[in-house]
Design a protein around this motif. Structure first.
Motif, PDB file in Angstrom:
ATOM      1  N   PHE A  13       0.831  -1.202   0.000  1.00 37.39           N
ATOM      2  CA  PHE A  13       0.000   0.000   0.000  1.00 37.39           C
ATOM      3  C   PHE A  13       0.867   1.255   0.000  1.00 37.39           C
ATOM      4  O   PHE A  13       0.604   2.215  -0.733  1.00 37.39           O
ATOM      5  CB  PHE A  13      -0.946  -0.002   1.209  1.00 37.39           C
ATOM      6  CG  PHE A  13      -1.834   1.210   1.264  1.00 37.39           C
ATOM      7  CD1 PHE A  13      -2.950   1.301   0.448  1.00 37.39           C
ATOM      8  CD2 PHE A  13      -1.551   2.262   2.123  1.00 37.39           C
ATOM      9  CE1 PHE A  13      -3.768   2.422   0.490  1.00 37.39           C
ATOM     10  CE2 PHE A  13      -2.362   3.374   2.168  1.00 37.39           C
ATOM     11  CZ  PHE A  13      -3.480   3.461   1.358  1.00 37.39           C
ATOM     12  N   CYS A  14       1.926   1.253   0.816  1.00 33.81           N
ATOM     13  CA  CYS A  14       2.829   2.411   0.890  1.00 33.81           C
ATOM     14  C   CYS A  14       3.531   2.642  -0.450  1.00 33.81           C
ATOM     15  O   CYS A  14       3.674   3.779  -0.900  1.00 33.81           O
ATOM     16  CB  CYS A  14       3.864   2.217   1.991  1.00 33.81           C
ATOM     17  SG  CYS A  14       3.136   2.101   3.635  1.00 33.81           S
ATOM     18  N   LYS A  18       3.212   5.870  -2.856  1.00 37.49           N
ATOM     19  CA  LYS A  18       4.411   6.573  -3.321  1.00 37.49           C
ATOM     20  C   LYS A  18       4.353   6.782  -4.834  1.00 37.49           C
ATOM     21  O   LYS A  18       4.612   7.884  -5.324  1.00 37.49           O
ATOM     22  CB  LYS A  18       5.664   5.784  -2.946  1.00 37.49           C
ATOM     23  CG  LYS A  18       6.949   6.333  -3.514  1.00 37.49           C
ATOM     24  CD  LYS A  18       8.109   5.370  -3.214  1.00 37.49           C
ATOM     25  CE  LYS A  18       9.370   5.782  -3.897  1.00 37.49           C
ATOM     26  NZ  LYS A  18       9.557   5.161  -5.201  1.00 37.49           N
ATOM     27  N   ARG A  19       3.997   5.739  -5.572  1.00 37.67           N
ATOM     28  CA  ARG A  19       3.904   5.859  -7.036  1.00 37.67           C
ATOM     29  C   ARG A  19       2.878   6.923  -7.436  1.00 37.67           C
ATOM     30  O   ARG A  19       3.118   7.704  -8.357  1.00 37.67           O
ATOM     31  CB  ARG A  19       3.562   4.519  -7.671  1.00 37.67           C
ATOM     32  CG  ARG A  19       4.731   3.551  -7.704  1.00 37.67           C
ATOM     33  CD  ARG A  19       4.450   2.335  -8.563  1.00 37.67           C
ATOM     34  NE  ARG A  19       3.302   1.553  -8.121  1.00 37.67           N
ATOM     35  CZ  ARG A  19       3.348   0.598  -7.200  1.00 37.67           C
ATOM     36  NH1 ARG A  19       4.496   0.302  -6.613  1.00 37.67           N
ATOM     37  NH2 ARG A  19       2.267  -0.077  -6.870  1.00 37.67           N
ATOM     38  N   LEU A  20       1.753   6.961  -6.741  1.00 39.66           N
ATOM     39  CA  LEU A  20       0.733   7.972  -7.032  1.00 39.66           C
ATOM     40  C   LEU A  20       1.268   9.373  -6.764  1.00 39.66           C
ATOM     41  O   LEU A  20       1.145  10.273  -7.607  1.00 39.66           O
ATOM     42  CB  LEU A  20      -0.522   7.721  -6.197  1.00 39.66           C
ATOM     43  CG  LEU A  20      -1.595   8.803  -6.292  1.00 39.66           C
ATOM     44  CD1 LEU A  20      -2.167   8.876  -7.709  1.00 39.66           C
ATOM     45  CD2 LEU A  20      -2.684   8.551  -5.281  1.00 39.66           C
ATOM     46  N   PHE A  21       1.875   9.568  -5.607  1.00 37.26           N
ATOM     47  CA  PHE A  21       2.417  10.891  -5.265  1.00 37.26           C
ATOM     48  C   PHE A  21       3.545  11.298  -6.207  1.00 37.26           C
ATOM     49  O   PHE A  21       3.678  12.470  -6.541  1.00 37.26           O
ATOM     50  CB  PHE A  21       2.884  10.932  -3.812  1.00 37.26           C
ATOM     51  CG  PHE A  21       1.766  11.139  -2.830  1.00 37.26           C
ATOM     52  CD1 PHE A  21       1.041  12.318  -2.815  1.00 37.26           C
ATOM     53  CD2 PHE A  21       1.433  10.154  -1.915  1.00 37.26           C
ATOM     54  CE1 PHE A  21       0.006  12.516  -1.914  1.00 37.26           C
ATOM     55  CE2 PHE A  21       0.408  10.338  -1.011  1.00 37.26           C
ATOM     56  CZ  PHE A  21      -0.316  11.525  -1.011  1.00 37.26           C
ATOM     57  N   ARG A 105      -3.590  -0.645   6.736  1.00 34.77           N
ATOM     58  CA  ARG A 105      -2.883  -0.667   5.448  1.00 34.77           C
ATOM     59  C   ARG A 105      -2.352  -2.033   5.068  1.00 34.77           C
ATOM     60  O   ARG A 105      -2.317  -2.364   3.904  1.00 34.77           O
ATOM     61  CB  ARG A 105      -1.765   0.361   5.413  1.00 34.77           C
ATOM     62  CG  ARG A 105      -0.601   0.061   6.314  1.00 34.77           C
ATOM     63  CD  ARG A 105       0.400   1.201   6.294  1.00 34.77           C
ATOM     64  NE  ARG A 105       1.309   1.105   7.398  1.00 34.77           N
ATOM     65  CZ  ARG A 105       2.526   0.581   7.319  1.00 34.77           C
ATOM     66  NH1 ARG A 105       2.955   0.123   6.170  1.00 34.77           N
ATOM     67  NH2 ARG A 105       3.290   0.514   8.369  1.00 34.77           N
ATOM     68  N   THR A 106      -1.947  -2.840   6.003  1.00 37.39           N
ATOM     69  CA  THR A 106      -1.434  -4.156   5.637  1.00 37.39           C
ATOM     70  C   THR A 106      -2.537  -5.053   5.119  1.00 37.39           C
ATOM     71  O   THR A 106      -2.274  -5.973   4.352  1.00 37.39           O
ATOM     72  CB  THR A 106      -0.730  -4.836   6.832  1.00 37.39           C
ATOM     73  OG1 THR A 106      -1.630  -4.881   7.930  1.00 37.39           O
ATOM     74  CG2 THR A 106       0.519  -4.085   7.229  1.00 37.39           C
ATOM     75  N   CYS A 107      -3.750  -4.770   5.490  1.00 34.95           N
ATOM     76  CA  CYS A 107      -4.890  -5.566   5.024  1.00 34.95           C
ATOM     77  C   CYS A 107      -5.466  -5.009   3.725  1.00 34.95           C
ATOM     78  O   CYS A 107      -6.170  -5.717   3.019  1.00 34.95           O
ATOM     79  CB  CYS A 107      -6.001  -5.569   6.081  1.00 34.95           C
ATOM     80  SG  CYS A 107      -5.494  -6.215   7.663  1.00 34.95           S
TER      81      CYS A 107
END
Length: 112
Positions: A13-14, A18-21, A105-107
């Motif tokens: 998720f992180c 990051k890719r989106l930002f 986020r891990t889920c």
């Protein structure tokens, strides 16, 4: 000078966030660093894993919602959203929303 954003490089998720930002960062004002590849004195690893951390060029540290808000403010396409998130009555909702996402986020992207 760039803001430094510390994120969990092992979290899908992180990495997706990051890719989106990065797509929004037309001016290249953010330097992304995975927690696993840097040594960050003064921050316990557990705290760094709990929420995103942003370090400004002046050395200020923004965490969680406040880090996201700063990034949104600095990107041309999302600057207005970042400004709106500075309205005092939105701060509690933003902090709550960030906490809900961060806690789950891990889920979020787990295969079923």
């Amino acid at each position: 000078m760039k803001d430094i954003v510390l994120y969990d490089g092992n979290c899908r998720f992180c990495k997706a966030s990051k890719r989106l930002f990065e797509k929004l960062d037309w001016m290249h004002v953010v330097d992304w660093q995975a927690l696993q590849s840097v040594d960050v004195p003064g921050f316990p690893q557990e705290e760094l894993m709990r929420e995103i951390h942003l370090i400004t060029p002046k050395g200020e540290v923004k965490k969680g919602f406040f880090a996201i808000r700063r990034m949104l403010l600095r990107f041309p396409l999302t600057g207005l959203i970042g400004l709106i998130l500075h309205l005092p009555f939105l701060k509690p909702a933003g902090r709550f929303g960030y906490k809900v996402v961060a806690d789950n986020r891990t889920c979020t992207l787990r295969k079923k």
